[in-house]
Design a protein around this motif. Sequence first.
Motif, PDB file in Angstrom:
ATOM      1  N   GLU A   1      23.526   3.921  12.116  1.00 29.54           N
ATOM      2  CA  GLU A   1      24.584   4.239  11.162  1.00 29.54           C
ATOM      3  C   GLU A   1      25.269   5.557  11.520  1.00 29.54           C
ATOM      4  O   GLU A   1      26.486   5.696  11.401  1.00 29.54           O
ATOM      5  N   LEU A   2      24.467   6.525  11.984  1.00 23.16           N
ATOM      6  CA  LEU A   2      25.015   7.834  12.339  1.00 23.16           C
ATOM      7  C   LEU A   2      25.722   7.830  13.685  1.00 23.16           C
ATOM      8  O   LEU A   2      26.703   8.537  13.881  1.00 23.16           O
ATOM      9  N   TYR A   3      25.193   7.018  14.632  1.00 19.99           N
ATOM     10  CA  TYR A   3      25.731   7.009  15.993  1.00 19.99           C
ATOM     11  C   TYR A   3      26.045   5.573  16.426  1.00 19.99           C
ATOM     12  O   TYR A   3      25.409   5.034  17.338  1.00 19.99           O
ATOM     13  N   PRO A   4      27.001   4.932  15.775  1.00 24.64           N
ATOM     14  CA  PRO A   4      27.295   3.527  16.113  1.00 24.64           C
ATOM     15  C   PRO A   4      27.775   3.389  17.554  1.00 24.64           C
ATOM     16  O   PRO A   4      28.541   4.213  18.054  1.00 24.64           O
TER      17      PRO A   4
ATOM     18  N   VAL B   1      12.582  14.227  15.296  1.00 19.91           N
ATOM     19  CA  VAL B   1      13.854  13.511  15.285  1.00 19.91           C
ATOM     20  C   VAL B   1      14.296  13.249  13.848  1.00 19.91           C
ATOM     21  O   VAL B   1      15.463  13.466  13.486  1.00 19.91           O
ATOM     22  N   TYR B   2      13.377  12.799  12.995  1.00 19.79           N
ATOM     23  CA  TYR B   2      13.717  12.502  11.600  1.00 19.79           C
ATOM     24  C   TYR B   2      14.215  13.750  10.882  1.00 19.79           C
ATOM     25  O   TYR B   2      15.221  13.701  10.152  1.00 19.79           O
ATOM     26  N   ILE B   3      13.537  14.872  11.066  1.00 19.68           N
ATOM     27  CA  ILE B   3      13.954  16.107  10.406  1.00 19.68           C
ATOM     28  C   ILE B   3      15.355  16.498  10.856  1.00 19.68           C
ATOM     29  O   ILE B   3      16.187  16.935  10.059  1.00 19.68           O
ATOM     30  N   ASN B   4      15.639  16.306  12.150  1.00 17.27           N
ATOM     31  CA  ASN B   4      16.981  16.611  12.651  1.00 17.27           C
ATOM     32  C   ASN B   4      18.020  15.631  12.130  1.00 17.27           C
ATOM     33  O   ASN B   4      19.148  16.012  11.808  1.00 17.27           O
ATOM     34  N   LEU B   5      17.659  14.347  12.045  1.00 13.99           N
ATOM     35  CA  LEU B   5      18.590  13.336  11.540  1.00 13.99           C
ATOM     36  C   LEU B   5      18.982  13.607  10.094  1.00 13.99           C
ATOM     37  O   LEU B   5      20.094  13.295   9.680  1.00 13.99           O
TER      38      LEU B   5
ATOM     39  N   ASP C   1      13.851   8.199  23.034  1.00 12.66           N
ATOM     40  CA  ASP C   1      14.212   9.151  24.095  1.00 12.66           C
ATOM     41  C   ASP C   1      15.668   9.595  23.965  1.00 12.66           C
ATOM     42  O   ASP C   1      15.983  10.777  24.118  1.00 12.66           O
ATOM     43  N   ALA C   2      16.566   8.641  23.690  1.00  7.61           N
ATOM     44  CA  ALA C   2      17.986   8.976  23.558  1.00  7.61           C
ATOM     45  C   ALA C   2      18.217   9.922  22.387  1.00  7.61           C
ATOM     46  O   ALA C   2      19.008  10.868  22.484  1.00  7.61           O
ATOM     47  N   LEU C   3      17.514   9.704  21.284  1.00 18.79           N
ATOM     48  CA  LEU C   3      17.669  10.577  20.118  1.00 18.79           C
ATOM     49  C   LEU C   3      17.091  11.964  20.385  1.00 18.79           C
ATOM     50  O   LEU C   3      17.641  12.967  19.926  1.00 18.79           O
ATOM     51  N   CYS C   4      15.975  12.014  21.127  1.00 19.43           N
ATOM     52  CA  CYS C   4      15.416  13.320  21.490  1.00 19.43           C
ATOM     53  C   CYS C   4      16.434  14.119  22.289  1.00 19.43           C
ATOM     54  O   CYS C   4      16.662  15.314  22.030  1.00 19.43           O
ATOM     55  N   ASP C   5      17.067  13.469  23.266  1.00 17.31           N
ATOM     56  CA  ASP C   5      18.078  14.145  24.077  1.00 17.31           C
ATOM     57  C   ASP C   5      19.263  14.600  23.219  1.00 17.31           C
ATOM     58  O   ASP C   5      19.761  15.716  23.355  1.00 17.31           O
ATOM     59  N   ARG C   6      19.706  13.715  22.327  1.00 21.44           N
ATOM     60  CA  ARG C   6      20.894  14.007  21.526  1.00 21.44           C
ATOM     61  C   ARG C   6      20.647  15.125  20.515  1.00 21.44           C
ATOM     62  O   ARG C   6      21.534  15.924  20.223  1.00 21.44           O
ATOM     63  N   LEU C   7      19.412  15.176  19.993  1.00 18.28           N
ATOM     64  CA  LEU C   7      19.111  16.112  18.914  1.00 18.28           C
ATOM     65  C   LEU C   7      18.350  17.350  19.386  1.00 18.28           C
ATOM     66  O   LEU C   7      17.933  18.182  18.570  1.00 18.28           O
ATOM     67  N   GLY C   8      18.154  17.466  20.694  1.00 20.76           N
ATOM     68  CA  GLY C   8      17.497  18.656  21.224  1.00 20.76           C
ATOM     69  C   GLY C   8      16.002  18.712  20.983  1.00 20.76           C
ATOM     70  O   GLY C   8      15.420  19.798  20.876  1.00 20.76           O
ATOM     71  N   VAL C   9      15.336  17.553  20.900  1.00 16.89           N
ATOM     72  CA  VAL C   9      13.883  17.496  20.725  1.00 16.89           C
ATOM     73  C   VAL C   9      13.237  17.379  22.107  1.00 16.89           C
ATOM     74  O   VAL C   9      13.591  16.487  22.883  1.00 16.89           O
ATOM     75  N   ASP C  10      12.308  18.264  22.422  1.00 16.35           N
ATOM     76  CA  ASP C  10      11.685  18.297  23.744  1.00 16.35           C
ATOM     77  C   ASP C  10      10.723  17.125  23.914  1.00 16.35           C
ATOM     78  O   ASP C  10       9.669  17.064  23.278  1.00 16.35           O
TER      79      ASP C  10
ATOM     80  N   PHE D   1       0.807  -1.216   0.000  1.00 12.06           N
ATOM     81  CA  PHE D   1       0.000   0.000   0.000  1.00 12.06           C
ATOM     82  C   PHE D   1       0.847   1.276   0.000  1.00 12.06           C
ATOM     83  O   PHE D   1       0.328   2.359  -0.260  1.00 12.06           O
ATOM     84  N   VAL D   2       2.130   1.164   0.316  1.00 15.17           N
ATOM     85  CA  VAL D   2       2.952   2.366   0.519  1.00 15.17           C
ATOM     86  C   VAL D   2       4.091   2.402  -0.486  1.00 15.17           C
ATOM     87  O   VAL D   2       4.412   1.399  -1.123  1.00 15.17           O
ATOM     88  N   ASP D   3       4.695   3.582  -0.618  1.00 19.88           N
ATOM     89  CA  ASP D   3       5.800   3.727  -1.561  1.00 19.88           C
ATOM     90  C   ASP D   3       7.073   3.084  -1.022  1.00 19.88           C
ATOM     91  O   ASP D   3       7.772   2.363  -1.727  1.00 19.88           O
ATOM     92  N   SER D   4       7.393   3.365   0.244  1.00 18.64           N
ATOM     93  CA  SER D   4       8.609   2.842   0.850  1.00 18.64           C
ATOM     94  C   SER D   4       8.502   2.954   2.363  1.00 18.64           C
ATOM     95  O   SER D   4       7.616   3.634   2.887  1.00 18.64           O
ATOM     96  N   ILE D   5       9.425   2.285   3.054  1.00 21.32           N
ATOM     97  CA  ILE D   5       9.482   2.344   4.511  1.00 21.32           C
ATOM     98  C   ILE D   5      10.890   2.733   4.921  1.00 21.32           C
ATOM     99  O   ILE D   5      11.867   2.107   4.502  1.00 21.32           O
ATOM    100  N   THR D   6      11.008   3.780   5.727  1.00 23.54           N
ATOM    101  CA  THR D   6      12.292   4.248   6.243  1.00 23.54           C
ATOM    102  C   THR D   6      12.363   3.955   7.730  1.00 23.54           C
ATOM    103  O   THR D   6      11.450   4.321   8.477  1.00 23.54           O
ATOM    104  N   ASP D   7      13.420   3.282   8.142  1.00 21.76           N
ATOM    105  CA  ASP D   7      13.603   2.911   9.554  1.00 21.76           C
ATOM    106  C   ASP D   7      14.582   3.882  10.199  1.00 21.76           C
ATOM    107  O   ASP D   7      15.781   3.855   9.926  1.00 21.76           O
ATOM    108  N   THR D   8      14.084   4.742  11.083  1.00 22.89           N
ATOM    109  CA  THR D   8      14.955   5.729  11.727  1.00 22.89           C
ATOM    110  C   THR D   8      15.911   5.084  12.725  1.00 22.89           C
ATOM    111  O   THR D   8      16.961   5.657  13.030  1.00 22.89           O
TER     112      THR D   8
END
Length: 242
Positions: free
Chosen positions: A127-130, A165-169, A137-146, A114-121
């Motif tokens: 990949e960005l933070y091995p 988080v996705y927009i920041n990533l 929650d950890a990504l919110c803290d790291r990327l400054g998302v309240d 039903f969908v075009d694609s699936i992106t797994d954040t």
Amino acid sequence: MSRQIVLDTETTGLSAEGGDRIIEIGCVELVARKLTGNNKHFYLNPERDSHEDALRVHGISNEFLKDKPKFAAVADELLDYLQGAEIIIHNAAFDVSFLNKELELAGRPAFRSFVDSITDTLAMAKELYPGKRNSLDALCDRLGVDNSGRTLHGALLDAELLADVYINLTRGQDALLIIDDAQDSAGGANFVQIDLRSFALPVLPASEQEAAAHEEVLTQIDKASGGKTIWRNCEGLQKAMP
């Protein structure tokens, strides 16, 4: 124009194949990477109780869900909304396994049809933070998302947080936008066209010391491979050419 849906679910437990079901679905729409407010949110009657561990995570009582619609009753509305979009999910394998099971029980094809694609954040974050914690929650803290309002997991709240988080990533993807001369600018978004021909990029040649260090590294690699490196073979061919 690209349409993305950030999706999250809450479930009665951890195993779709083991009989656990979806109790909540939250969806947040992005168009051209901007929140539109065209969101979807469903509470669902899973026809079974949540496990105690799951209750502690989402806090949605079995009693609250008893009068909510079953998945099959909202399937058309959900699928029409998701149709053809890129779906963004944190730990996509988990949510998609539950959506596939619900669709199977409702006699529908698999979710990906039903969908075009699936992106797994989660995969993106790993990949960005091995080697680091990459929970929402950890990504919110790291990327400054309240995420101060997230005392319990909730599908719509988590989807809203994940959108940020996705927009920041992926923020680096918008650092430079180049539009072809023939592109129709009536699409809606106002981008500034940049003519790269106006840039004079300096060429910085390697110093003798840097060139020697580079040659030494290549020699060591060639030695370790038993003389099978491609660049040495290419050099031999070039020397043999008239």
